[in-house]
Design an enzyme around this catalytic site. Sequence first.
Site, PDB file in Angstrom:
ATOM      1  N   ILE A   9      -8.446 -12.599  17.004  1.00  0.00           N
ATOM      2  CA  ILE A   9      -7.098 -12.586  16.424  1.00  0.00           C
ATOM      3  C   ILE A   9      -7.167 -12.423  14.910  1.00  0.00           C
ATOM      4  O   ILE A   9      -6.346 -11.738  14.304  1.00  0.00           O
ATOM      5  CB  ILE A   9      -6.288 -13.841  16.818  1.00  0.00           C
ATOM      6  CG1 ILE A   9      -4.816 -13.661  16.458  1.00  0.00           C
ATOM      7  CG2 ILE A   9      -6.840 -15.098  16.173  1.00  0.00           C
ATOM      8  CD1 ILE A   9      -4.113 -12.573  17.224  1.00  0.00           C
ATOM      9  N   HIS A  15      -3.301 -22.850  18.083  1.00  0.00           N
ATOM     10  CA  HIS A  15      -4.317 -22.792  17.042  1.00  0.00           C
ATOM     11  C   HIS A  15      -4.918 -21.391  16.898  1.00  0.00           C
ATOM     12  O   HIS A  15      -6.037 -21.231  16.460  1.00  0.00           O
ATOM     13  CB  HIS A  15      -5.411 -23.844  17.297  1.00  0.00           C
ATOM     14  CG  HIS A  15      -4.900 -25.244  17.223  1.00  0.00           C
ATOM     15  ND1 HIS A  15      -4.808 -25.939  16.046  1.00  0.00           N
ATOM     16  CD2 HIS A  15      -4.419 -26.063  18.188  1.00  0.00           C
ATOM     17  CE1 HIS A  15      -4.301 -27.152  16.293  1.00  0.00           C
ATOM     18  NE2 HIS A  15      -4.068 -27.230  17.575  1.00  0.00           N
ATOM     19  N   ARG A  16      -4.161 -20.391  17.312  1.00  0.00           N
ATOM     20  CA  ARG A  16      -4.557 -19.028  16.975  1.00  0.00           C
ATOM     21  C   ARG A  16      -4.154 -18.813  15.524  1.00  0.00           C
ATOM     22  O   ARG A  16      -2.972 -18.869  15.200  1.00  0.00           O
ATOM     23  CB  ARG A  16      -3.847 -18.023  17.872  1.00  0.00           C
ATOM     24  CG  ARG A  16      -4.234 -18.093  19.321  1.00  0.00           C
ATOM     25  CD  ARG A  16      -3.321 -17.209  20.154  1.00  0.00           C
ATOM     26  NE  ARG A  16      -3.510 -15.807  19.822  1.00  0.00           N
ATOM     27  CZ  ARG A  16      -2.557 -14.887  19.965  1.00  0.00           C
ATOM     28  NH1 ARG A  16      -1.347 -15.235  20.399  1.00  0.00           N
ATOM     29  NH2 ARG A  16      -2.804 -13.629  19.673  1.00  0.00           N
ATOM     30  N   PRO A  17      -5.093 -18.582  14.635  1.00  0.00           N
ATOM     31  CA  PRO A  17      -4.723 -18.519  13.225  1.00  0.00           C
ATOM     32  C   PRO A  17      -3.910 -17.272  12.909  1.00  0.00           C
ATOM     33  O   PRO A  17      -4.063 -16.236  13.550  1.00  0.00           O
ATOM     34  CB  PRO A  17      -6.076 -18.472  12.509  1.00  0.00           C
ATOM     35  CG  PRO A  17      -6.976 -17.820  13.509  1.00  0.00           C
ATOM     36  CD  PRO A  17      -6.519 -18.309  14.845  1.00  0.00           C
ATOM     37  N   SER A  53       0.957 -19.206  17.037  1.00  0.00           N
ATOM     38  CA  SER A  53      -0.228 -19.598  16.284  1.00  0.00           C
ATOM     39  C   SER A  53      -0.260 -21.107  16.104  1.00  0.00           C
ATOM     40  O   SER A  53      -1.303 -21.745  16.226  1.00  0.00           O
ATOM     41  CB  SER A  53      -0.235 -18.908  14.915  1.00  0.00           C
ATOM     42  OG  SER A  53      -0.294 -17.512  15.069  1.00  0.00           O
TER      43      SER A  53
END
Length: 629
Positions: free
Chosen positions: A81, A300-302, A296
């Site tokens: 990501i 915790h997907r940056p 996000s």
Amino acid sequence: MGYKTIVEDNIDVLVVGAGLGGTGAAFEARYWGRDKKIVIAEKANIDRSGAVAQGLYAINCYMGARFGENNPEDHVRYARIDLMGMVREDLAFDMARHVDSAVHQFEEWGLPIMRNKKKGSYQREGRWQIMIHGESYKPIVAEAAKRSADKVYNRICVTHLLLDEAKENRIAGAVGFNVRTGNYHVFKSKTVIVGAGGASNIFKPRSVGEGAGRVWYAPWSSGSAYGLMIDAGAKMTQMENRIVLARFKDGYGPVGAYFLHLKTYTQNGLGEKYEEKWWPQLQEMVGKEYLDPEASHLTHRPIPTCLRNHALISEVNAGRGPIHMVTMEAFQDPHLEEIGWHNFLGMTVGQAVLWAATNVDPKYENPELTTSEPYVMGSHATGCGGWASGPEDVSPPEYFWGYNRMMTVEGLFGAGDAIGGTPHAFSSGSFTEGRLAAKAACKYIDDGKAEGIRVSDRQIEELREKIYKPLETYRVYSNEVVAGTVNPNFINPRQGLDRLQKLMDEYCGGFGVNYMTNGNLLKIGLKKLKWLEEDWHNGMGAADIHELLRAWELYHRIRTSECVFQHTLFREETRWPGYYYRGDFMKLDDKNWHCLTVSRRDRKTGQYTMEKAPLYHLVDDKEKTAKAG
């Protein structure tokens, strides 16, 4: 002159570059090749060389599987990501599944790693980072490599790889020179593992004059990992994916510890938070898949690093700069204030000195942030590098050709910056890649793949003449200097570097043009770069061995820059807004460009062949469980 002295070695495994990738390679090569001759050739000194030379305050790649924190699949998703989808997932997974063991070894060798006393685990700075007392990180790791190698040659600038004359497209060693004595070193080797550095100082830096050495990535990293491999005819990948960092202004101090551990945040010059206002525009450019702030936050997907850069750049361009890091709140806590200073004293002392010299106390004044000039590297948050084979048990057929981390030139392996498509490896991941490459290199030899290598005296002599030609050019024409360093017959390395940096900045999307380029600019830049290369070959003068070193560093930077130009021209989209922009293709285009880019420069003609390579997503999109912190 020293170049009349030839030092020759016949060896099994040659490790070029002794940063973390090279030290990992030497250490592991001894385990799998107990009867093999292992030699390290390092441009500086192994104890303080590579990107970790000055020290680090954190190890940025650690899964923590033994503590139930993360697994390799999580790390692949994270890297994917952040890189807007462009990752060699087989290589990234392979590194991530082995990296923890490398970190545990560092601790056994004496590296002090901070502990979370309540949990018993390592002290986290962020999800992937663990905090260390890393002032002596490199000497500790170097000791293991020195004990493993048969010989370590310090102060050797490797300029060219040798190619086998018995079999097409097979490696045969390398040549270079001692930067103190000038001796010509010939390494005849069955395998070569390139652990050399990526490229800083190919784009014009923000810090100039007396501050020219105060750049973010190691200033001595001259793109030699790429220059060596490109000249040998190895395929390269993702060389357009340069990185731009948000850093403390002028000292280039890292911001990770401040954001993650001190919980600081940024404001514009009016004291406002600004990032969120740019998300709608960015979603239009790249699509919701790559920028969904709510998703996000939940998983915790940056938000990708490049998109955060875009928000900073856009806010400054809108006239609301400068951007400040809000440190005044965190620094009221004496413990956090101490950490804030230690973070720089342990790895970027120049930033602490700069603040002291300019009367900036982050306890009472929020310091400025800015974006850096671009860098080209493969071990940080970008994926530039060689097109390498992955592991047999993970890689799809197009990604595997016999030996893990082997390039498209037989017997040539890589680690760290040399490997393309494996971002977020950092120091521990680079060391791990060195281990993986060394194991495969030893197997390559044991399988009999290196039998019958032949290198003629003619190849060795031709390279010797090339390497030392700048010294001869200076000797012949030095009496024709007309003023200062101006000579009608040659340029010196500093003049060549100035030309390269100006050219890259203005035509390839440097900070001076707000990272903007387009097809027409890139084509002009390539033409000008070719003229610079002609001037290098026909009129590069070196007054002494030190200038000869600088001349060959410039050569590797030129070769790297050419590849960056070719890749940037080939990818007709803006995949990473905030790193660079194709003004003629301003949107991300998954329909046509959800792929990896691969190049090969023909050794004889200098012509580039560009191709798209399939992008395989080997790890599913969803994590099994959401994790906190």
